[in-house]
Structures are given as C-alpha cells and as structure tokens.
Design an enzyme around this catalytic site. Structure first.
Site, PDB file in Angstrom:
ATOM      1  N   GLY A 270       0.842  -1.167   0.151  1.00  0.00           N
ATOM      2  CA  GLY A 270       0.081  -0.060  -0.158  1.00  0.00           C
ATOM      3  C   GLY A 270       0.880   1.288  -0.062  1.00  0.00           C
ATOM      4  CB  ALA A 271       1.547   3.592   1.423  1.00  0.00           C
ATOM      5  CG  MET A 272       8.153   2.551   2.785  1.00  0.00           C
ATOM      6  SD  MET A 272       7.927   1.313   3.862  1.00  0.00           S
ATOM      7  CE  MET A 272       9.192   1.617   5.245  1.00  0.00           C
ATOM      8  CD  GLU A 273       6.975   2.422   7.678  1.00  0.00           C
ATOM      9  OE1 GLU A 273       6.092   2.139   6.756  1.00  0.00           O
ATOM     10  OE2 GLU A 273       7.357   1.643   8.447  1.00  0.00           O
ATOM     11  CG  HIS A 306      -0.471   2.778   8.745  1.00  0.00           C
ATOM     12  ND1 HIS A 306      -1.023   1.851   9.702  1.00  0.00           N
ATOM     13  CD2 HIS A 306       0.644   2.289   8.041  1.00  0.00           C
ATOM     14  CE1 HIS A 306      -0.025   0.938   9.771  1.00  0.00           C
ATOM     15  NE2 HIS A 306       0.897   1.157   8.861  1.00  0.00           N
ATOM     16  CD  GLU A 307       2.351   4.030   5.297  1.00  0.00           C
ATOM     17  OE1 GLU A 307       3.218   3.751   6.147  1.00  0.00           O
ATOM     18  OE2 GLU A 307       1.561   2.990   5.119  1.00  0.00           O
ATOM     19  CD  GLU A 329       3.769  -1.863   9.752  1.00  0.00           C
ATOM     20  OE1 GLU A 329       2.701  -1.199   9.813  1.00  0.00           O
ATOM     21  OE2 GLU A 329       4.878  -1.546   9.317  1.00  0.00           O
TER      22      GLU A 329
HETATM   23  N1  ARG Z   1       5.558  -0.414   6.455  1.00  0.00           N
HETATM   24  C1  ARG Z   1       4.852  -0.473   5.431  1.00  0.00           C
HETATM   25  C2  ARG Z   1       3.445  -0.162   6.220  1.00  0.00           C
HETATM   26  O1  ARG Z   1       2.897  -0.745   6.868  1.00  0.00           O
HETATM   27  C3  ARG Z   1       4.689  -1.731   4.959  1.00  0.00           C
HETATM   28  C4  ARG Z   1       5.916  -2.217   3.792  1.00  0.00           C
HETATM   29  C5  ARG Z   1       5.576  -3.503   3.437  1.00  0.00           C
HETATM   30  N2  ARG Z   1       7.020  -4.020   2.848  1.00  0.00           N
HETATM   31  C6  ARG Z   1       7.145  -5.241   2.600  1.00  0.00           C
HETATM   32  N3  ARG Z   1       8.144  -5.466   2.015  1.00  0.00           N
HETATM   33  N4  ARG Z   1       6.160  -6.015   2.611  1.00  0.00           N
HETATM   34  O2  ARG Z   1       2.587   0.783   5.800  1.00  0.00           O
HETATM   35 ZN    ZN Z   2       2.641   0.226   8.561  1.00  0.00          ZN
END
Ligand code: ARG
Ligand code: ZN
Length: 885
Positions: A270-273, A306-307, A329
C-alpha cells in the site's frame, strides 16, 4: 523439494550487530539501466556486541555489481575481501572507527521485484522495507543499525526534474557541463536503512503548510503524475488532519521542515513510511468524485494517517529485529483505526475493522499459515506482513487499552516515547512501559504475542430467581495451530452487559456489591464464573461488547434473544453483531438444507423480519444501517462452517437469502433507495458516504430480488451515475449477473476509463468476480488485454487477486481449473516478483477445509507449485507450509 533449502531465521538467535554505522553518505548518479551508487559508511565496533574484537565485517548485498571498496580512502585489492550473491565480507578492518567507501552499479529499469531502486512509469523510486536497501549498496541491512544520512542525487534534468530524499533539503544546482542537475538531502534523525528512500522523476505536486503545536512551520507536498494534481487534494487534507490528531491525541509533533508524499503506480504494497518521504501506491493517493469510490477515499485517509503516524511509532522508535514487526505495525494500525473512528463514526469503524479482522486474520489463524503476532521464525520476512501482525497486532494494543483504561494507556504511551525515542525496541520494552506507567502486571497478557490461533470463548448464563443472581460462565478453548498443540489460557478482557426484560441496562454488581468498571471482566483461567447480584429478572447477556478481544464467542442465544439484542442492546456494535450472528446462523442452515436437498427451514424469514425492524429504526445513522444490510460474505460462511466446505452450496444459499431479503423487505428497501438519493454536489465526508452506502446496500438486495423494475433500477443506477461510488457498485452488480445490459455496461466502462490506469482496475475486478462457468476463460483472455500487465502489482491484484480471493465459486471449481489458473500465474510472477507471487498463493490458505474433491484438486495445484525448480524463498516458504499439514 528444493535442492538448496532457504535458511530459517529465528528470534532466539538474535545477537546485537558487531559493527555500527553512525553516518552514511550516499551519492547517486541516476541512470535508467546503470545507476552508480557511491556510499561512504562511518563504521565502528559495537561496544554492546558480544563479538570479539577484530571480527570480520559482513555486509548484506544482492543483485549488485561491485565497482570498488576502500577503507579510509585506501582501495582494497580483491584479496582483501570476498563477495558472494548475498554478502560482502572484509576479514580485517581497523580496530578504530573507519570509513568504508563502496561503489556499486544497479539497473533500476530491469528491477521488476520492486525492491531497492526501480522505475515506475519512468519515475525512479525505492522500496527498502524490509530488506531492499541491500539491493542499493552493501550494508548491515537490519533495523537495529541506526545512522544519520546525507544523500546526493544527480540525474538528467529532463528525465528527473524532481529529486527527493529523506530529511531536509540542503542544496540543489546544475552541473557545470551538460544537462544534469543534483540535489542534496540530509536526515538528522538516526534511522535504520529500511527507512531510506529517494525519488527522481518528472512529477507535478500540490503544496500546503502545517504549523505544529510548538509553532514550527512544515512544508507539505504531495507529488503525482502531471495532470493529476486535483486528485491529490484529499490526501493532503487527510495528512493535515492526521498531523493535528497525533498532536491532540498522543502529544506527538512532526520533526522535520518538510514532509513529502510521492504517488507511484507500481508498488508491491500500500505505502511506505520512509522518513520525511512517504512513497505510496497511487491507488492510495489519487481521488476525485468521478474516479474514486467512497471506500477509496476512506482508505486514502486511513493509509495517509497510518504512514504519517509511523513517524513516531516505527521511525523514531523502530524495531530491534523483524520478529518485532508488530511493535510498529500493530501499534500504528491501532492508531490509524482510532483516527478513523474519531474522524468518522466510531461504531461503523469498529464494524469495518472487525469484519476485516475476521475475514483475513481469523482465516489465517485457522489454517496452515497461522503464526503468533510476534513470530519466532521466518524464511522470508516479506511473508510476514500479514493480517496477524497488522490487524491482530492492533487488537492486542486495543486490549491493553481496555485493561488499563484510557488514562493509564496514554501514560504508558508517553513513557514508551520518552524511554525509547531514537532506539530500536522490542515488545518487552513496549509492555514494560505500560506496566511501569500503570502499576499493572502484563506478564500473563504477554502470552498473546507468542501464541497463535483464535481462542473460542464458550459462554453460558444461569439465573437464580430466588437469589436475584445471574451467573456467567466462560471457557477458553484454544485450538491447536501448526507446531503448537498445547496452549495456555490467555488474559482476555471481556466487556459485558446484562439487559433486562424491559430493554433496560442492568447495573453490573459483584456479589460483594461492588460495581464492575466499564463492564470489563478479566478472564485469566481456562474456565471462570462471574456472579452478579441484584439482577431483578432473567437478563439477556450482551457479550464481548465493542469486540473487546479477538476471539470467537459461542453462546447459545435463541433467535428471539438475538432479535431482542438487535432492538435493545445499548452497545451498537453488539446490535450489529446480533444481526450478523443471526444472518450467519441462517446461512449455515440454508447450506445444510441445500446439501440434504431439503426445503429451507423457517429461520430465514425470522431473520429477514428482524432485519427489517432493525434497519427501519430511524435513530440509526445511514452508514450503520448499510452495515446491517450487508449479509455475511461467502468466505465468512465458509470460515464458520470450517470443514467439508462446498463453496458452490454457499454461493446458492447466499443468493437465496439475498433474494428473500430483497423480496420480503422490498418496499422498505425501495423507500431507502429513493430517500437516500443524494442532493447537491459530491462530498466525501462520512455522512454523505453513509447515504451512498445505504442506497447501494438497498440496491444490492433489490437487484437480488430480480424483477424487471429491479433490472431497470440497476441499469439506471449505472448509466446515470454521478460519481464512481455508484458507478463502480453498479458495475460490480451488473457484471456478477446475467443482466441484459451487462455487456453494454462493461463496454461503456472500458471505453470511458481505458486511459485511466487506476479506474480501469475496477473493470478488471468486476469481471474477475463473475460467478459463472465462463469466468476462467474470460479472465484468461483478460490477462492478454493490452491494459493488463503481469509486472504491475495493481493489475495482478485487480484480476488474479480478485478472482482468487473474492470469486469463491469459480476459484473453487471442483474440476480444479481455478486453482490451476492461479497456480500458473503465481509461477509466472515468481520469476520476477516473488513477493507478489507469494501473496497470490496465499489464496489457497484454507484448502484443507474444503470438501474432498476440491481439496484434492487444490492439493494437486499446490504440489505442482512445490515441485517447480528455482522457486523463490517467498513462494517456497508459503507452499511448504501449506503442504505441511
Ligand atoms: N511499513 C509499510 C506499512 O505498513 C509496509 C511495508 C511492507 N513492505 C514489505 N516488504 N512487505 O505501511
Ligand atoms: Zn505500517
């Protein structure tokens, strides 16, 4: 199975890193096929490490071409180090702190795994969590090595006029000769390398500013494709509301001068922080009334939050190792759920969150992929970004809040931030903060982190008329999960209420006369009985209010008692729960009747009548009534049945009940449909979205009734839709049936939206859930459609994912054609994007619950995957667990 079995990583093997990296200087010369990365790492021995002095320095690195290595400016000769496909080892390094310089070359264009540095529709971008940084340079790629970063990015000005990095901008300029330019970014906050990011591309943006609670000004920007700026407004609005909320609710302030969000099209998740530079799947940024549904607006709001919330829970306090993933998470999901609850309807939010938990996490927990919220072993960490870590992880945080109460919970959070800011922490650190802040012992509660499986709570009630005493009895049943047959009883907070015959709440008093705070009972033993005094008449119990723990409740309430709760429970979540339990019971009965070839019993009409009364109560908000009208999904029924599942029968039962509901409640539903008609222009707010949800829920049931008038209504809803919420909902309904306008609607949708790579995914998804026999042939043909691409994760999710996860009846065809199709897609994708391949394979996770013929067919498909040579570690891990039963 595999000659070279991938390695298992275990929590018990954790050792602190032998070397630390205090600062990282990076210099990128961006080039589509040959990007040069120069890194200078300031390294020193870790005083806290148990490793002996003079230990070899081992760095992670994959898919890299090494150009050169130097220590303190002196180049090493090939004999001074060793490189293999996973590591760079330097046996002898100085005892004093030193600078290691590395040059590596990478090919972003060819990177279809979408980990490390890659290109998405021409934009250079990165994804480093969990272990992508090792595809950029050699590094101790683990979350407990924290460094400050300076990053210089150089690129062709025309190709990448925008150059972004973590932290604050320092400098930018043109190179003296030629067509290239550069930008320098500095991030003063020490971070693990999984939070590193860069972006280079030709992007447009929207800008705004935010004044933090201490009065600092932050520049906010959301970067999108040119021409899509207007669609970024909602994301920007959500960001500002998130920033304010985190200040008010948790006292957390933002800590850089800028906050940038970039939307890219090709993204595994979905997205990355990433610190100060969040990168998003554009599906979770771009929204306009014409192109996005209310559900899209809602998920944009919650994922942006969330991010953003990760800045404190994840970035400033990160995880010591990947086994602790839930530390960031689960906690951050809890925080985004609370944000959505405050911004919208808290009850409806809870219903949505619990629905998601049950449909994804309970299913996972009941099958071969079950694992604890804090797993103890993994082969590929990417396989552990699961509903258990995220959604159940959030429930554990919520239970801590329920056990401690809101004030002590907040004190515990404050202490956690104060103690661990700037650190890589563990679940133990987290729990200790709450214990110290509240004086309560959470050692029993901690079992939740290590024990997999969904507890079943078997409850019963006895009433003693003479003593005016009620007695609630509970038993915890803890089903075995793979590798864990014996379980200990858990500390389960159960919020309860007793409702008197007149519909009034009865005050909860112990035998001692003492009141029970918040109605929360603390279950800690395998069986436990609670007595309540001064109960004037035989009560109806309302158990697990607000879903106070992630458990299954078994309570033999009669249909009449459920009807009573649907009308009287003061806990609105449990009113919905009563309706949902009633519907589930009804559907399970109908499946049984179909199996035996009998006529359905009378329960269905009782349920529909009660539903009509509940929905008719006009003290409920529209969004809540919409939730009442949504029948449990086919997958929900499959999960409840749990063994010998026949998805074909479930599909038929589901259709029958929808039709009965549409027919019986026809005039009520018509009324709701007409009344909830939107007036004025589109607004994405919760109240307006609720009106649309109610109208669409009514439309679904009326469509199931299937009269000519109903067909006309649906066609009209589609062809006259004024927004994507209505258009997409109608398209799904049209595409799922044999409506005369089906083909015309699909053709029109295609022609209208073929140039919009996000909206067209609704068109793929609508066809993927077609429940009739020709579905597979049609879906196969769609994999050759010019707008489909196996290397674009959103396309794969829309077509293959929707088919495998939503189209219960065709995926689970008894002849195995559905399994075969998905298995082939998994193997094709595994060649270049293992993480997406493994995700798709997860669709098989409940294969062991199927009836014999389907179970055999699914097993054959899984065995076919398992014996394929050169599987990725990702797919290998999932398929071996699934066959390991
Ligand atoms: N930390 C990111 C989030 O919760 C998700 C990253 C997932 N990355 C992965 N390689 N599975 O929003
Ligand atoms: Zn996350």
């Amino acid at each position: 199975m595999k000659p070279d079995t991938p390695r298992t990583h275990r929590l018990k093997d954790y050792r602190p890193p032998a070397y630390l990296v205090d600062h990282v200087d990076l210099d990128f010369a961006l080039d589509p096929t040959r990007t040069e990365v120069r890194a200078a790492l300031k390294i020193r021995r870790n005083p806290a490490a148990d490793a002996p002095a003079g230990k070899a320095l081992i760095l992670d690195g994959e898919q890299l071409e090494l150009g050169g290595v130097a220590i303190d400016g002196k180049p090493l000769s090939p004999g001074d180090y060793a490189v293999d496909d996973k590591t760079l080892t330097i046996p002898k390094v100085p005892a004093k702190p030193f600078t290691l310089s590395l040059t590596t070359f990478i090919n972003p264009e060819e990177n279809k795994a979408l980990q490390g540095l890659y290109r998405s529709r021409g934009v250079f971008c990165t994804q480093c969590e969990a272990e992508g940084f090792r595809r950029i340079t050699y590094f101790p790629d683990r979350p407990d090595v924290l460094s400050t970063y300076t990053c210089r990015i150089e690129a062709d000005t025309a190709l990448a006029p925008i150059l972004l990095g973590n932290g604050n901008p320092v400098e930018r300029g043109k190179l003296a000769r030629g067509t290239r330019h550069f930008a320098v970014w500095h991030d003063p906050h020490p971070k693990p390398c999984y939070l590193f990011a860069l972006v280079g591309g030709d992007l447009a943006h929207v800008a705004s500013t935010f004044k933090t609670m201490s009065g600092r000004k932050v520049d906010l920007k959301v970067y999108v494709e040119h021409g899509k700026e207007a669609r970024a407004a909602w994301a920007m609005d959500s960001l500002k509301r998130s920033m304010r909320w985190d200040e008010r609710r948790f006292g957390r302030e933002y800590d850089l001068d800028v906050f940038n969000i970039v939307a890219v099209s090709d993204f595994n998740m979905g997205a990355m922080e990433n610190k100060g530079l969040n990168i998003f799947n554009d599906r979770l940024i771009l929204a306009s009334p014409e192109t996005a549904t209310d559900a899209n607006f809602e998920s944009i709001e919650s994922v942006v939050a969330h991010e953003y919330f990760h800045n404190w829970t994840g970035n400033r306090i990160t995880c010591r190792d990947w086994f602790q993933l839930c530390l960031k998470e689960g906690l951050t999901v809890y925080r985004d759920q609370e944000f959505s609850a405050d911004e919208r309807s808290a009850t409806v939010q809870r219903i949505l969150d619990v629905r998601l938990l049950r449909s994804t996490q309970f299913t996972e927990d009941a099958g071969p992929l079950a694992h604890p919220v804090r797993p103890e072993a993994f082969i590929e960490i990417n396989n552990f970004y699961t509903p258990t870590v995220y959604e159940k992880g959030a429930e554990l945080v919520r239970m801590i809040e329920t056990i401690l109460g809101r004030e002590d919970f907040r004190r515990g959070m404050d202490l956690y931030f104060e103690r661990h800011d700037g650190e890589a922490a563990t679940i133990e650190d987290f729990l200790k903060s709450f214990e110290d802040a509240s004086g309560r012992d959470l050692s029993h509660f901690k079992l939740w982190y290590g024990q997999a499986g969904t507890p079943e709570l078997v409850c019963s009630l006895a009433y003693d008329k003479a003593k005016k005493q009620a007695e609630l009895k509970f038993e915890q049943v803890l089903p075995p999960t793979p590798g864990e047959s014996k379980k200990k009883p858990l500390h389960i907070p159960v919020r309860v209420g007793l409702i008197g015959a007149n519909g009034q709440e009865i005050a909860l008093k112990r035998e001692t006369g003492e009141a029970i705070e918040d109605g929360v009972l603390h279950l800690t033993k395998r069986t436990q009985t609670f007595r309540f005094s001064d109960v004037p008449s035989s009560p109806v119990p309302s158990i697990l209010r607000g879903f106070s723990a992630p458990v299954n409740v078994t309570f033999n309430l009669s249909d009449r008692e459920l009807e009573f709760l649907m009308a009287h429970d003061s806990d609105l979540f449990n009113r919905w729960q009563a309706a949902n339990t009633y519907a589930t019971r009804t559907l399970v009965d109908m499946v049984k009747s179909l199996r035996k070839g009998e006529k359905p019993n009378g329960r269905a009409s009782g349920f529909v009548k009660a539903l009509g009364i509940a929905v008719g109560l006009d003290d409920h908000e529209a969004a809540y009534r919409a939730e009442l009208l949504k029948l449990p999904s086919q997958a929900d029924i499959a999960r409840v049945i749990g063994r010998n599942v026949d998805p074909g029968l479930i599909f038929r039962a589901h259709r029958q009940l929808a039709k009965l509901t549409g027919t019986t409640l026809g005039s009520l539903l018509e009324g709701l449909y007409d009344e909830a008609k939107p007036s004025g222009s589109f607004s994405p707010d919760a109240k307006s979205a609720g009106q649309r949800a109610l109208r669409n829920a009514a439309l679904t049931l009326l469509t199931a009734r299937g009269t000519a008038a109903d067909e006309a209504r649906l066609a009209n809803h589609f062809f006259k839709a004024g927004n994507m919420t209505d258009e997409q909902h109608a398209l799904m309904l049209l595409a799922a049936g044999s409506h005369p306008a089906r083909e015309k609607a699909l053709a029109r949708f295609h022609d209208r939206w073929k140039d919009d790579h996000l909206v067209i995914d609704f068109w793929f998804a609508a066809q993927a859930q077609y429940p009739q026999r020709p579905a597979i042939a049609q879906i196969k043909a769609l994999t050759r459609h010019p707008l489909f691409s196996l290397t674009a994760p959103n396309k794969v999710r829309a077509l293959v994912g929707t088919f495998a996860m939503q189209n219960q009846v065709q995926f689970h065809r008894p002849d195995g054609a559905g399994y075969d199709f998905v298995a082939k897609q998994v193997l094709a994708i595994d060649r270049f994007n293992p993480s997406i391949a493994a995700r798709m394979l997860v669709a098989f996770r409940s294969w062991h619950t199927l009836e014999a013929e389907r179970r055999a067919a699914a097993k054959t498909a899984l065995q076919g995957v398992a014996k394929t040579p050169n599987l990725s570690a990702d797919v290998y891990e999932i398929v071996s667990k699934m066959l390991d039963q």
